[in-house]
Write an enzyme that holds these catalytic residues in place. Sequence first.
Site, PDB file in Angstrom:
ATOM      1  N   HIS A 217     -33.290 -52.411  39.154  1.00  0.00           N
ATOM      2  CA  HIS A 217     -32.023 -52.970  38.674  1.00  0.00           C
ATOM      3  C   HIS A 217     -30.894 -52.003  38.952  1.00  0.00           C
ATOM      4  O   HIS A 217     -31.108 -50.798  39.144  1.00  0.00           O
ATOM      5  CB  HIS A 217     -32.101 -53.286  37.167  1.00  0.00           C
ATOM      6  CG  HIS A 217     -32.154 -52.067  36.285  1.00  0.00           C
ATOM      7  ND1 HIS A 217     -31.029 -51.441  35.814  1.00  0.00           N
ATOM      8  CD2 HIS A 217     -33.207 -51.350  35.801  1.00  0.00           C
ATOM      9  CE1 HIS A 217     -31.373 -50.404  35.067  1.00  0.00           C
ATOM     10  NE2 HIS A 217     -32.696 -50.321  35.050  1.00  0.00           N
ATOM     11  N   CYS A 218     -29.675 -52.553  39.017  1.00  0.00           N
ATOM     12  CA  CYS A 218     -28.478 -51.716  39.141  1.00  0.00           C
ATOM     13  C   CYS A 218     -27.704 -51.849  37.834  1.00  0.00           C
ATOM     14  O   CYS A 218     -28.280 -52.151  36.786  1.00  0.00           O
ATOM     15  CB  CYS A 218     -27.643 -52.127  40.351  1.00  0.00           C
ATOM     16  SG  CYS A 218     -27.055 -53.835  40.300  1.00  0.00           S
ATOM     17  N   VAL A 219     -26.415 -51.672  37.861  1.00  0.00           N
ATOM     18  CA  VAL A 219     -25.619 -51.691  36.632  1.00  0.00           C
ATOM     19  C   VAL A 219     -25.585 -53.074  35.994  1.00  0.00           C
ATOM     20  O   VAL A 219     -25.588 -53.206  34.765  1.00  0.00           O
ATOM     21  CB  VAL A 219     -24.177 -51.213  36.920  1.00  0.00           C
ATOM     22  CG1 VAL A 219     -23.313 -51.288  35.665  1.00  0.00           C
ATOM     23  CG2 VAL A 219     -24.193 -49.793  37.450  1.00  0.00           C
ATOM     24  N   THR A 220     -25.589 -54.141  36.814  1.00  0.00           N
ATOM     25  CA  THR A 220     -25.433 -55.490  36.253  1.00  0.00           C
ATOM     26  C   THR A 220     -26.532 -56.467  36.650  1.00  0.00           C
ATOM     27  O   THR A 220     -26.616 -57.541  36.076  1.00  0.00           O
ATOM     28  CB  THR A 220     -24.091 -56.104  36.719  1.00  0.00           C
ATOM     29  OG1 THR A 220     -24.074 -56.162  38.153  1.00  0.00           O
ATOM     30  CG2 THR A 220     -22.908 -55.281  36.240  1.00  0.00           C
ATOM     31  N   ARG A 221     -27.385 -56.111  37.634  1.00  0.00           N
ATOM     32  CA  ARG A 221     -28.294 -57.108  38.208  1.00  0.00           C
ATOM     33  C   ARG A 221     -29.727 -56.623  38.333  1.00  0.00           C
ATOM     34  O   ARG A 221     -29.968 -55.442  38.576  1.00  0.00           O
ATOM     35  CB  ARG A 221     -27.803 -57.504  39.616  1.00  0.00           C
ATOM     36  CG  ARG A 221     -26.551 -58.314  39.646  1.00  0.00           C
ATOM     37  CD  ARG A 221     -25.875 -58.215  40.999  1.00  0.00           C
ATOM     38  NE  ARG A 221     -25.075 -57.005  41.107  1.00  0.00           N
ATOM     39  CZ  ARG A 221     -24.641 -56.502  42.240  1.00  0.00           C
ATOM     40  NH1 ARG A 221     -24.923 -57.075  43.372  1.00  0.00           N
ATOM     41  NH2 ARG A 221     -23.911 -55.401  42.244  1.00  0.00           N
TER      42      ARG A 221
END
Length: 471
Positions: free
Chosen positions: A26-30
């Site tokens: 995952h990244c910051v939002t997804r």
Amino acid sequence: MMDLKKSAAEILEALGGKENIQAATHCVTRLRLALVDEGIIDQEKLNNIDVVKGSFSTNGQFQVVIGQGTVDKVYKEFAPLAGISEETTKEDVKEASAEKMNPLQRAIKTLADIFIPILPAIVTAGLLLGINNILTATGIFWDDQSIIDVYPQWSDFANMIIIIANTAFVFLPGLIGWSAVKKFGGSPILGIVIGLVLVHPDLLNAWGYGEAVQNDSVPTWNLFGLTIEKIGYQGQVLPVLAASYLLTKIELFLRKHIPDNIQLLFVGPISLLVTGFLTFIIIGPVTFQIGNWITEGLVATFDTFAWLGGLIYGGLYGVLVITGMHHTFLAVDIQLVGSTGTTFLWPMLALSNIAQGSAAFAIWLASKDDKLKGLGLSTGISAWLGITEPALFGVNLRFKYPFIFAIASSAIAGLYISSQGVVASSIGVGGVPGIFSIVAEYWVDFMIGMAIVIVLPLLGTYLYARRKRDV
């Protein structure tokens, strides 16, 4: 309070079960997923999960938009259910995704992987340059004076800001060298060194090269009868990219053939010396000329057909984001800023992002569905602050017409600001705050462009949504 474990299970089920998950991170939002078969995803079920704000597929990855602060909690529940380690890295997902890419997608992905890590430094520099613009530009608060003219006590403060802001651009090859060598699989510290070699203060500054040629004063080396121009590559992108690739290949070759206990004595020195010599003799001059041709070609095109270039680029930027090809223009913007001191492309990017946010806001205003209203509001704010993917994939592309209104509006705005010659002094936050990166004399024209991409998508999408009654 949302049941995140239940949400994670629902997401997994909609994605086709654990058998369909190759890798996940995952990244910051997804959530970023490499799937076996994207064709079996139950898109309707996925869209109806409360925690999900949207989803899209790009560059071989399927991404589920969840939101900052929540995505990491959902991932912790999702990972064990999917039978993957929580320690799965982004590289694992990228490697799995890369198998599905064609050569063009791989090339775009490589550029993105190199330039995205240095983007925070570039954007920060852009914001600081914006503050400096406010302090030093005339015509903002007084017709023929700046703030530091009226209040001289602020001049040293402005000078300190410009030094801090310019550092990322002055030593740009060092940043690119670090990121590129890391991406190619070499030692990042050697990438920093080769990048800084290209802007060593003993070299003729690239920005003074043209004048030195006219005055016949370009310094040279004489290597056994071979004359080599002693010039730096400040603000250049291609020389350091090519040098970083060569450096990495030499380093990896040497590490494979030199015993571990003496690698420290030979690998670094040989890699840097060979790369440095070949860069100054061949790679630098060739790529420097290519970079100048690209810059001159773009500048000439927009000088001659400014309105047409603005119409096309302003309208197509949103489409480029869908394909991931927008990352290639980050390198072009950096090259333009490095070569000319400004960029005429980036202002259109900022307006395109604002247009996508305005279309999402229209869905928020028109919708009677609570989840969709919340999605339109949150993703619209995100787009206005420069992050458009949630609005694009969670709202605008889902209903299609918001996206169409957004790109049509950004095309009109692009036509207008290009015809007026609007430029940015640097890359900044690609949304409403982007005005601070615009050269001060063009603020009014840029604000007219902002008005176009705020009003037209908002009104067009809202009225069409109320007529169609599908939200």
